[in-house]
Design a protein around this motif. Structure first.
Motif, PDB file in Angstrom:
ATOM      1  N   ASN A 187     126.411  -7.577  27.925  1.00 25.37           N
ATOM      2  CA  ASN A 187     127.829  -7.551  28.291  1.00 25.37           C
ATOM      3  C   ASN A 187     128.337  -8.886  28.825  1.00 25.37           C
ATOM      4  OD1 ASN A 187     129.593  -5.249  27.814  1.00 25.37           O
ATOM      5  ND2 ASN A 187     127.882  -4.076  28.650  1.00 25.37           N
ATOM      6  N   PRO A 188     127.676  -9.466  29.852  1.00 20.63           N
ATOM      7  CA  PRO A 188     128.146 -10.785  30.290  1.00 20.63           C
ATOM      8  C   PRO A 188     128.046 -11.840  29.205  1.00 20.63           C
ATOM      9  CG  PRO A 188     126.146 -10.129  31.475  1.00 20.63           C
ATOM     10  CD  PRO A 188     126.642  -8.935  30.739  1.00 20.63           C
ATOM     11  N   ALA A 190     128.401 -11.323  26.099  1.00 23.37           N
ATOM     12  CA  ALA A 190     129.522 -11.080  25.191  1.00 23.37           C
ATOM     13  C   ALA A 190     130.773 -11.763  25.728  1.00 23.37           C
ATOM     14  CB  ALA A 190     129.762  -9.578  25.045  1.00 23.37           C
ATOM     15  N   THR A 191     130.975 -11.668  27.042  1.00 26.66           N
ATOM     16  CA  THR A 191     132.154 -12.291  27.644  1.00 26.66           C
ATOM     17  C   THR A 191     132.078 -13.813  27.529  1.00 26.66           C
ATOM     18  OG1 THR A 191     132.066 -10.485  29.231  1.00 26.66           O
ATOM     19  CG2 THR A 191     133.599 -12.258  29.698  1.00 26.66           C
ATOM     20  N   MET A 194     132.798 -14.790  23.983  1.00 27.58           N
ATOM     21  CA  MET A 194     134.217 -14.643  23.626  1.00 27.58           C
ATOM     22  C   MET A 194     135.054 -15.718  24.307  1.00 27.58           C
ATOM     23  SD  MET A 194     136.006 -12.872  21.649  1.00 27.58           S
ATOM     24  CE  MET A 194     135.304 -11.311  21.194  1.00 27.58           C
ATOM     25  N   SER A 195     134.750 -16.000  25.580  1.00 27.10           N
ATOM     26  CA  SER A 195     135.481 -17.049  26.307  1.00 27.10           C
ATOM     27  C   SER A 195     135.308 -18.392  25.626  1.00 27.10           C
ATOM     28  CB  SER A 195     134.967 -17.173  27.742  1.00 27.10           C
ATOM     29  OG  SER A 195     135.368 -16.072  28.487  1.00 27.10           O
ATOM     30  N   THR A 197     134.654 -18.887  22.501  1.00 31.26           N
ATOM     31  CA  THR A 197     135.435 -18.890  21.262  1.00 31.26           C
ATOM     32  C   THR A 197     136.886 -19.237  21.562  1.00 31.26           C
ATOM     33  OG1 THR A 197     134.012 -17.116  20.493  1.00 31.26           O
ATOM     34  CG2 THR A 197     136.004 -17.521  19.230  1.00 31.26           C
ATOM     35  N   LEU A 198     137.410 -18.609  22.622  1.00 27.70           N
ATOM     36  CA  LEU A 198     138.809 -18.866  22.992  1.00 27.70           C
ATOM     37  C   LEU A 198     139.001 -20.332  23.337  1.00 27.70           C
ATOM     38  CD1 LEU A 198     139.689 -15.757  25.165  1.00 27.70           C
ATOM     39  CD2 LEU A 198     140.810 -16.507  23.054  1.00 27.70           C
ATOM     40  N   LYS A 201     139.163 -22.599  20.444  1.00 30.64           N
ATOM     41  CA  LYS A 201     140.394 -22.514  19.648  1.00 30.64           C
ATOM     42  C   LYS A 201     141.486 -23.429  20.210  1.00 30.64           C
ATOM     43  CE  LYS A 201     141.861 -18.439  18.310  1.00 30.64           C
ATOM     44  NZ  LYS A 201     141.900 -18.208  16.860  1.00 30.64           N
ATOM     45  N   LYS A 202     141.373 -23.726  21.515  1.00 28.23           N
ATOM     46  CA  LYS A 202     142.364 -24.617  22.131  1.00 28.23           C
ATOM     47  C   LYS A 202     142.101 -26.034  21.638  1.00 28.23           C
ATOM     48  CE  LYS A 202     143.485 -21.269  25.157  1.00 28.23           C
ATOM     49  NZ  LYS A 202     143.837 -20.124  24.309  1.00 28.23           N
ATOM     50  N   MET A 223     120.909 -14.416  22.935  1.00 26.11           N
ATOM     51  CA  MET A 223     121.011 -13.135  22.229  1.00 26.11           C
ATOM     52  C   MET A 223     119.795 -12.917  21.346  1.00 26.11           C
ATOM     53  SD  MET A 223     123.556 -11.640  23.324  1.00 26.11           S
ATOM     54  CE  MET A 223     123.272 -10.252  22.243  1.00 26.11           C
TER      55      MET A 223
END
Lengths: 388, 121
Positions: A187-188, A190-191, A194-195, A197-198, A201-202, A223
C-alpha cells in the motif's frame, strides 16, 4: 528420548544381555566368510521388488550400498553394542531416510537379513559340531539384536519425520509473517509509485526528473522483492496439468540473469510422456536450483558449468541439476533444508526448503549429493500421481 | 461531457494521488476513505465509474460494490488489490467485474480500465 536410551530400554524389553553380546562375537568367525553372500542375496531380493528398487540411482550406488551393508554385518557380530554403536547405526538409518526408502520395507529387509544370517549360522555351527542348544541360543541372540536394529532404524525415520514437520511449521510461520509484511508494504509503495508518476508528469528540471526516475526504479525493485517473497512462501497444493517440461525449463533458464564464467547446459529427454505436474512450481524449483548452482560456482571464483537434466523414471519426472562448484561440506549438507539457513550474503535461505516442500507436495522429494568428479548434484522428483 | 469517478480506498494518500492524476485527465473525482460512508453517499452523488479497493476495514470492496450497484446500476466498477492471489477474485468474476488492478496501480492499465478497454487482471 535419546537414541541410546531407546536402545537400552528395548534391550531390556527383548532381554538382550551381555551373554548375547558374547555369543554374537563368538559366532563372528563363522558368519564372516559368508557375509558377501548374504549381502548379495539381500540385494537380489530388493532388486526384484519394484517399489524398493526405485530408490536406487545406478549400479555404482548399489555397489556402495553393498559394501556398506557388509560393514554393517561385520559390526553386527562385533560383540560391542555401546553408545557409539547405536550412533553409527543411526547414521546408516539416516542414509535410508535420505535416499527415500519407505520405512515399510525395513521390516521385510530386516527379515531377509535375519534369515540369511540364520541359514549361514546354523550350517556353520553344525559343521563345527555345536550342540543344538548352543546353536539355538546363537540364533536367539541374532533375533534379539535384529529387533533392536530395527528399532533404531525406525527411530531415525521418526526423528526425520519430526524434523520435517518442524521445518514445515517454521516455513508456514515465516510465510505468514512475510505475507502480511509484504501486503502491508504494497500500500505505501503504491502511494509512492503513484506520487512519483504524478511528479514525473509535471514539468521537472533535469535533476529533479532524475530523482523521480530513481524513486520509481527503486519502488519497482522493492515490488519485485515482495513479489518474490510472496511467491516463495505460498504454500499451495500443486495444480497439476500436462506439462511441456522442455518449455518450462527453457522459461526458467530465461528468467535467470546469466553470470559471466558460468555456462548452463540442458539435456531434456525427448518426448517426455505426458508428465502431469504444476508448471509454476516446477519452474520455481528449476529457477531455485539453477540459481543456487550458479552462485555456488561464482562464489568459488572460478568459471564453471551447470547442467540440467530432465527425464522420466518409472513414470516420475526427475530433474537433476549438477554443478562443478565446490560441492557441499558435511556441515552445510546437514543444514541444507533448514529454513533461513544460507551460505550467501544475499538471499534469505528459503529456496531449498521450499523446493523440497514443492517436491513433497508432488509426492516426490529432493536430494542433495556431492558428485564424484567434484561439485554438487540436486535431484528432484515429482511423482506422476498420488501427491499429497 | 465530464466523466465522474468515485474512488474508495482506506489508504487516503493513494486515493488522493489517483484523484490528482485523473483530475489532470479531465475527470470529476470524488474520494472516500471510509467504505461505509461511501455506501451511504451512494445515491446522492452519481458517478460513471467506481474504483474500489478490495481490502478495507469495516466493509470490503465487494460488499461496497454490491451496495453501490443498487444505487448506481449503470456505473462500471474497477477493483484494486494488494493481494496477488486473492481468493475473492472468483466472486468478482461472478459479479461481472473483470478488471482487477494490482497495487501499485500501473497507470497505463488504470487508464485503459477506466476507458473501458479490456484489461487482463
Amino acid at each position: 528420548m535419546a537414541l541410546y536410551d531407546v536402545f537400552t530400554e528395548l534391550a531390556g524389553y527383548v532381554d538382550f544381555q551381555a551373554a548375547d553380546a558374547a555369543r554374537l562375537a563368538e559366532m563372528a568367525p563363522m558368519v564372516g566368510p559368508a557375509i558377501p553372500e548374504i549381502v548379495a542375496a539381500f540385494y537380489d531380493a530388493i532388486e526384484s521388488s519394484a517399489g524398493a528398487s526405485k530408490v536406487f540411482e545406478d549400479h555404482h550406488q548399489v555397489e556402495r550400498l553393498k559394501a556398506s551393508l557388509e560393514r554393517w554385518l561385520e559390526r553386527f557380530f562385533s560383540g560391542v553394542y555401546d553408545e557409539e554403536y547405536v550412533a553409527a547405526r543411526a547414521r546408516i538409518g539416516m542414509v535410508h531416510v535420505g535416499i527415500g526408502l519407505d520405512q515399510r520395507y525395513m521390516f521385510a529387509a530386516m527379515n531377509v537379513i535375519r534369515r540369511g544370517i540364520d541359514r549361514t549360522l546354523v550350517s556353520a555351527a553344525r559343521q563345527a559340531g555345536w550342540p543344538q542348544e548352543r546353536i539355538l541360543a546363537g540364533v536367539d541372540a541374532v533375533a534379539k539384536l535384529c529387533d533392536l536394529e530395527l528399532a533404531i532404524m525406525l527411530e531415525t525415520y521418526s526423528l526425520a519425520a519430526n524434523e520435517r514437520f518442524r521445518v514445515n511449521e517454521r516455513l508456514a510461520a515465516i510465510g505468514q509473517i512475510a505475507g502480511s509484511v509484504a501486503h502491508e508494504l504494497r500500500n505505501p509503495l503504491a502511494t509512492i509509485a503513484m506520487s512519483t508518476t504524478l511528479l514525473s508528469k509535471k514539468t521537472l528540471e533535469d535533476k529533479s526528473r532524475k530523482q523521480a526516475d530513481r524513486i520509481a526504479a527503486q519502488v519497482r525493485y522493492s515490488m519485485g522483492v515482495i513479489d518474490g517473497l510472496l511467491a516463495l512462501t505460498r504454500d499451495q497444493a500443486p495444480s497439476r496439468r500436462l506439462v511441456d517440461v522442455e518449455g518450462v525449463v527453457r522459461d526458467a533458464l530465461a528468467s535467470i540473469r546469466p553470470r559471466t564464467g558460468v555456462e548452463v547446459s540442458t539435456e531434456i529427454e525427448p518426448c517426455l510422456p505426458g508428465v502431469s505436474v504444476d508448471p509454476v512450481q516446477l519452474q520455481q524449483v528449476v529457477i531455485n536450483l539453477v540459481t543456487n548452482a550458479m552462485q555456488a560456482i561464482s562464489g568459488d571464483g572460478r568459471p564453471g558449468r551447470v547442467h540440467v537434466h530432465a527425464g522420466v523414471r518409472d513414470g516420475d519426472l526427475v530433474v537433476r541439476v549438477d554443478d562443478d562448484g565446490p560441492g557441499l561440506s558435511s556441515e552445510v549438507k546437514a543444514r541444507l533444508f533448514e529454513p533461513l539457513f544460507t551460505t550467501r550474503l544475499k538471499g534469505v535461505g528459503l529456496g531449498l526448503a521450499l523446493c523440497r516442500r514443492i517436491a513433497e507436495r508432488h509426492g516426490g522429494g529432493l536430494r542433495a549429493t556431492n558428485r564424484e568428479s567434484g561439485g554438487a548434484s540436486f535431484v528432484v522428483s515429482f511423482r506422476a500421481e498420488g501427491g499429497i | 461531457m465530464t466523466r465522474r469517478i468515485l474512488i474508495v480506498d482506506d489508504n487516503r494518500d493513494l486515493a488522493e494521488c489517483i484523484a490528482e492524476l485523473l483530475e489532470d485527465e479531465g475527470w470529476e473525482v470524488q474520494v472516500e476513505d471510509n467504505p461505509k460512508r461511501a455506501a451511504r453517499r451512494a445515491g446522492r452523488e452519481p458517478f460513471d465509474v467506481g474504483l474500489l479497493d478490495i481490502h478495507m476495514p469495516g466493509m470490503d470492496g465487494i460488499e461496497l460494490h454490491d451496495r453501490l450497484r443498487v444505487a448506481n446500476p449503470g456505473a462500471r466498477y474497477v477493483m484494486m488489490t494488494a493481494y496477488s492471489t486473492d481468493e475473492r477474485l472468483d466472486i468478482l468474476r461472478e459479479r461481472g467485474i473483470l478488471t482487477v488492478l494490482p497495487k501499485p496501480v500501473p497507470v497505463d492499465a488504470l487508464m485503459a480500465a477506466l476507458e473501458g478497454d479490456a484489461v487482463a487482471d
